[in-house]
Motif scaffolding. Structure first.
Motif, PDB file in Angstrom:
ATOM      1  N   GLY A  98       0.824  -1.215   0.000  1.00 29.10           N
ATOM      2  CA  GLY A  98       0.000   0.000   0.000  1.00 29.10           C
ATOM      3  C   GLY A  98       0.853   1.256   0.000  1.00 29.10           C
ATOM      4  N   THR A  99       0.225   2.362  -0.360  1.00 27.36           N
ATOM      5  CA  THR A  99       0.848   3.691  -0.295  1.00 27.36           C
ATOM      6  C   THR A  99      -0.232   4.652   0.218  1.00 27.36           C
ATOM      7  N   THR A 100       0.159   5.915   0.441  1.00 24.23           N
ATOM      8  CA  THR A 100      -0.839   6.882   0.928  1.00 24.23           C
ATOM      9  C   THR A 100      -0.942   8.083  -0.005  1.00 24.23           C
ATOM     10  N   ALA A 101      -2.016   8.831   0.151  1.00 23.06           N
ATOM     11  CA  ALA A 101      -2.192  10.123  -0.536  1.00 23.06           C
ATOM     12  C   ALA A 101      -3.062  10.955   0.404  1.00 23.06           C
ATOM     13  N   ARG A 102      -2.422  11.905   1.092  1.00 18.09           N
ATOM     14  CA  ARG A 102      -3.110  12.598   2.192  1.00 18.09           C
ATOM     15  C   ARG A 102      -3.704  13.930   1.756  1.00 18.09           C
ATOM     16  N   GLU A 103      -4.801  13.883   1.008  1.00 18.02           N
ATOM     17  CA  GLU A 103      -5.438  15.131   0.558  1.00 18.02           C
ATOM     18  C   GLU A 103      -6.947  15.047   0.748  1.00 18.02           C
ATOM     19  N   ASN A 104      -7.570  16.232   0.924  1.00 18.60           N
ATOM     20  CA  ASN A 104      -9.033  16.252   1.007  1.00 18.60           C
ATOM     21  C   ASN A 104      -9.626  16.104  -0.401  1.00 18.60           C
ATOM     22  N   VAL A 105     -10.939  16.097  -0.502  1.00 24.33           N
ATOM     23  CA  VAL A 105     -11.581  15.810  -1.789  1.00 24.33           C
ATOM     24  C   VAL A 105     -11.116  16.791  -2.879  1.00 24.33           C
ATOM     25  N   GLU A 106     -11.144  18.094  -2.585  1.00 27.20           N
ATOM     26  CA  GLU A 106     -10.832  19.077  -3.638  1.00 27.20           C
ATOM     27  C   GLU A 106      -9.372  19.066  -4.070  1.00 27.20           C
ATOM     28  N   ASN A 107      -8.482  18.656  -3.160  1.00 27.29           N
ATOM     29  CA  ASN A 107      -7.056  18.626  -3.516  1.00 27.29           C
ATOM     30  C   ASN A 107      -6.598  17.275  -4.045  1.00 27.29           C
ATOM     31  N   THR A 108      -7.518  16.320  -4.131  1.00 32.82           N
ATOM     32  CA  THR A 108      -7.156  15.010  -4.676  1.00 32.82           C
ATOM     33  C   THR A 108      -7.192  15.082  -6.201  1.00 32.82           C
ATOM     34  N   THR A 109      -6.048  14.826  -6.815  1.00 31.90           N
ATOM     35  CA  THR A 109      -5.991  14.847  -8.282  1.00 31.90           C
ATOM     36  C   THR A 109      -6.474  13.494  -8.836  1.00 31.90           C
ATOM     37  N   ILE A 110      -6.773  13.486 -10.107  1.00 29.97           N
ATOM     38  CA  ILE A 110      -7.185  12.232 -10.753  1.00 29.97           C
ATOM     39  C   ILE A 110      -6.049  11.201 -10.664  1.00 29.97           C
ATOM     40  N   GLU A 111      -4.802  11.701 -10.791  1.00 29.10           N
ATOM     41  CA  GLU A 111      -3.653  10.782 -10.717  1.00 29.10           C
ATOM     42  C   GLU A 111      -3.579  10.129  -9.334  1.00 29.10           C
ATOM     43  N   MET A 112      -3.789  10.944  -8.274  1.00 29.54           N
ATOM     44  CA  MET A 112      -3.764  10.388  -6.907  1.00 29.54           C
ATOM     45  C   MET A 112      -4.879   9.359  -6.733  1.00 29.54           C
ATOM     46  N   TRP A 113      -6.073   9.738  -7.193  1.00 29.12           N
ATOM     47  CA  TRP A 113      -7.234   8.844  -7.074  1.00 29.12           C
ATOM     48  C   TRP A 113      -6.949   7.510  -7.764  1.00 29.12           C
ATOM     49  N   ASP A 114      -6.491   7.620  -9.035  1.00 30.12           N
ATOM     50  CA  ASP A 114      -6.256   6.399  -9.806  1.00 30.12           C
ATOM     51  C   ASP A 114      -5.167   5.547  -9.166  1.00 30.12           C
ATOM     52  N   SER A 115      -4.102   6.180  -8.681  1.00 34.37           N
ATOM     53  CA  SER A 115      -3.021   5.346  -8.150  1.00 34.37           C
ATOM     54  C   SER A 115      -3.435   4.691  -6.838  1.00 34.37           C
ATOM     55  N   GLN A 116      -4.250   5.342  -6.029  1.00 35.88           N
ATOM     56  CA  GLN A 116      -4.740   4.709  -4.789  1.00 35.88           C
ATOM     57  C   GLN A 116      -5.698   3.555  -5.100  1.00 35.88           C
ATOM     58  N   MET A 117      -6.571   3.767  -6.077  1.00 34.21           N
ATOM     59  CA  MET A 117      -7.490   2.682  -6.438  1.00 34.21           C
ATOM     60  C   MET A 117      -6.730   1.522  -7.093  1.00 34.21           C
ATOM     61  N   GLU A 118      -5.673   1.872  -7.840  1.00 35.67           N
ATOM     62  CA  GLU A 118      -4.848   0.828  -8.486  1.00 35.67           C
ATOM     63  C   GLU A 118      -4.193  -0.059  -7.439  1.00 35.67           C
ATOM     64  N   ILE A 119      -3.474   0.563  -6.513  1.00 32.94           N
ATOM     65  CA  ILE A 119      -2.691  -0.271  -5.581  1.00 32.94           C
ATOM     66  C   ILE A 119      -3.587  -1.004  -4.593  1.00 32.94           C
ATOM     67  N   HIS A 120      -4.609  -0.333  -4.078  1.00 31.55           N
ATOM     68  CA  HIS A 120      -5.417  -0.992  -3.053  1.00 31.55           C
ATOM     69  C   HIS A 120      -6.518  -1.867  -3.664  1.00 31.55           C
ATOM     70  N   ALA A 121      -7.383  -1.280  -4.461  1.00 29.24           N
ATOM     71  CA  ALA A 121      -8.518  -2.047  -4.996  1.00 29.24           C
ATOM     72  C   ALA A 121      -8.058  -3.056  -6.059  1.00 29.24           C
ATOM     73  N   LYS A 122      -7.379  -2.541  -7.095  1.00 24.73           N
ATOM     74  CA  LYS A 122      -6.985  -3.431  -8.188  1.00 24.73           C
ATOM     75  C   LYS A 122      -5.925  -4.442  -7.737  1.00 24.73           C
ATOM     76  N   GLY A 123      -4.969  -4.005  -6.924  1.00 24.25           N
ATOM     77  CA  GLY A 123      -3.911  -4.902  -6.448  1.00 24.25           C
ATOM     78  C   GLY A 123      -4.494  -6.076  -5.674  1.00 24.25           C
ATOM     79  N   THR A 124      -5.444  -5.788  -4.793  1.00 18.99           N
ATOM     80  CA  THR A 124      -6.058  -6.846  -3.979  1.00 18.99           C
ATOM     81  C   THR A 124      -6.904  -7.770  -4.856  1.00 18.99           C
ATOM     82  N   PHE A 125      -7.612  -7.179  -5.791  1.00 27.20           N
ATOM     83  CA  PHE A 125      -8.418  -7.973  -6.736  1.00 27.20           C
ATOM     84  C   PHE A 125      -7.525  -8.904  -7.563  1.00 27.20           C
ATOM     85  N   LEU A 126      -6.452  -8.348  -8.149  1.00 27.41           N
ATOM     86  CA  LEU A 126      -5.581  -9.170  -9.008  1.00 27.41           C
ATOM     87  C   LEU A 126      -4.905 -10.295  -8.232  1.00 27.41           C
TER      88      LEU A 126
END
Ligand SMILES: NC(=O)c1ccc[n+]([C@@H]2O[C@H](COP(=O)([O-])OP(=O)(O)OC[C@H]3O[C@@H](n4cnc5c(N)ncnc54)[C@H](O)[C@@H]3O)[C@@H](O)[C@H]2O)c1
Length: 256
Positions: A98-126
């Protein structure tokens, strides 16, 4: 010898180098080895991963390192194949990277969102998808997914991290229901605040630590060993009737 002769693949376990500060994966690898398992250290960090595996072997355990990016399906296929070639089977998968991205909703970029979903959601699924045929061949097995209290409650930051960890929690229950009849158990662990390489820059700060510990009924951070023992319980046959559960290890933080 609570998991004697079992074979366990643990992602994000390169942080097990002695005498450095260890993460959950590193401490779990040592604990699993002490409890009789053969362990596969799987991580993107080859340098520390190789060192962790070598140190475990030098201490009398059986361990090997696999370079694995949990977001990459072909890495998963290679890693499972290498585990079978070396140890003949697989009984336990711990999805811990896992990794972290410590931002509130408005400061969360699409890149941060995608990389968090990739490592946690997709990584666990795969990982789960890739290991199921081998667990089936072993006659069953245990998958332990490391989520977080962030997968259950919200906070003022870490928006994408919360979403990714929440995805792990729901995915765990889905997989648990689908594979229960085949003896494949799937559970999640939800650690509270622990000083590890991932959190050290924040939790080693006196003011930040004081603020965090004031929200913990037990009044202290947890240790990586306390998380590893929860992972060990779910990985072992001691939890043979437990699937789809969420084991919270947080000193009471989410109890109030
Ligand atoms: N420390 C805490 O307070 C805390 C609390 C709750 C949950 N967690 C979760 O526990 C898990 C372990 O974290 P930790 O605190 O022990 O930190 P850590 O930094 O020691 O562990 C994370 C490991 O994941 C590896 N990694 C990163 N990206 C990867 C990728 N794409 N593929 C494979 N490996 C990758 C890193 O190299 C590292 O070894 C994480 O999922 C984290 O979100 C930590």
């Amino acid at each position: 010898m609570r998991i004697k002769d079992k074979v366990a693949l643990i992602t994000g376990s390169a942080s097990g180098v002695r005498p450095q500060l260890m993460g959950f994966g590193g401490v779990t690898a040592w604990l699993f080895s002490e409890e009789g398992a053969k362990v596969v250290i799987a991580d993107i960090n080859a340098k520390d991963g190789e060192t962790t595996a070598r140190q475990i072997r030098d201490s009398g355990g059986e361990a090997l390192f696999n370079k694995l990016d949990v977001t990459n399906e072909s890495d998963w296929i290679k890693s499972i194949k290498s585990t079978i070639t070396s140890f003949g089977k697989i009984d336990i998968l711990v999805n811990n990277a896992g990794t972290t991205a410590r931002e509130n909703v408005e400061n969360t970029t699409i890149e941060m969102w995608d990389s968090q979903m990739e490592i946690h959601a997709k990584g666990t699924f795969l990982g789960t998808k890739s290991v199921i045929p081998e667990l089936r061949r072993s006659g069953g097995g245990s998958i332990v997914n490391v989520s977080s209290i962030a997968g259950i409650i919200g906070s003022h930051s870490s928006t994408a991290y919360h979403a990714g960890k929440g995805a792990i929690r729901a995915f765990t229950k889905s997989a648990a229901v689908q594979y229960a009849s085949e003896g494949i158990r799937v559970n999640s662990v939800h650690p509270g605040y622990v000083d590890t390489p991932m959190t050290h820059n924040v939790f080693s700060d006196h003011n930040q630590a004081k603020q965090r510990t004031s929200t913990i009924p037990m009044g202290r951070f947890g240790t990586a060993k306390e998380i590893a023992y929860a992972i060990l319980y779910l990985a072992s046959d001691e939890s043979s009737y437990v699937t789809g559960t969420e084991l919270i290890v947080d000193g009471g933080t989410t109890a109030h």
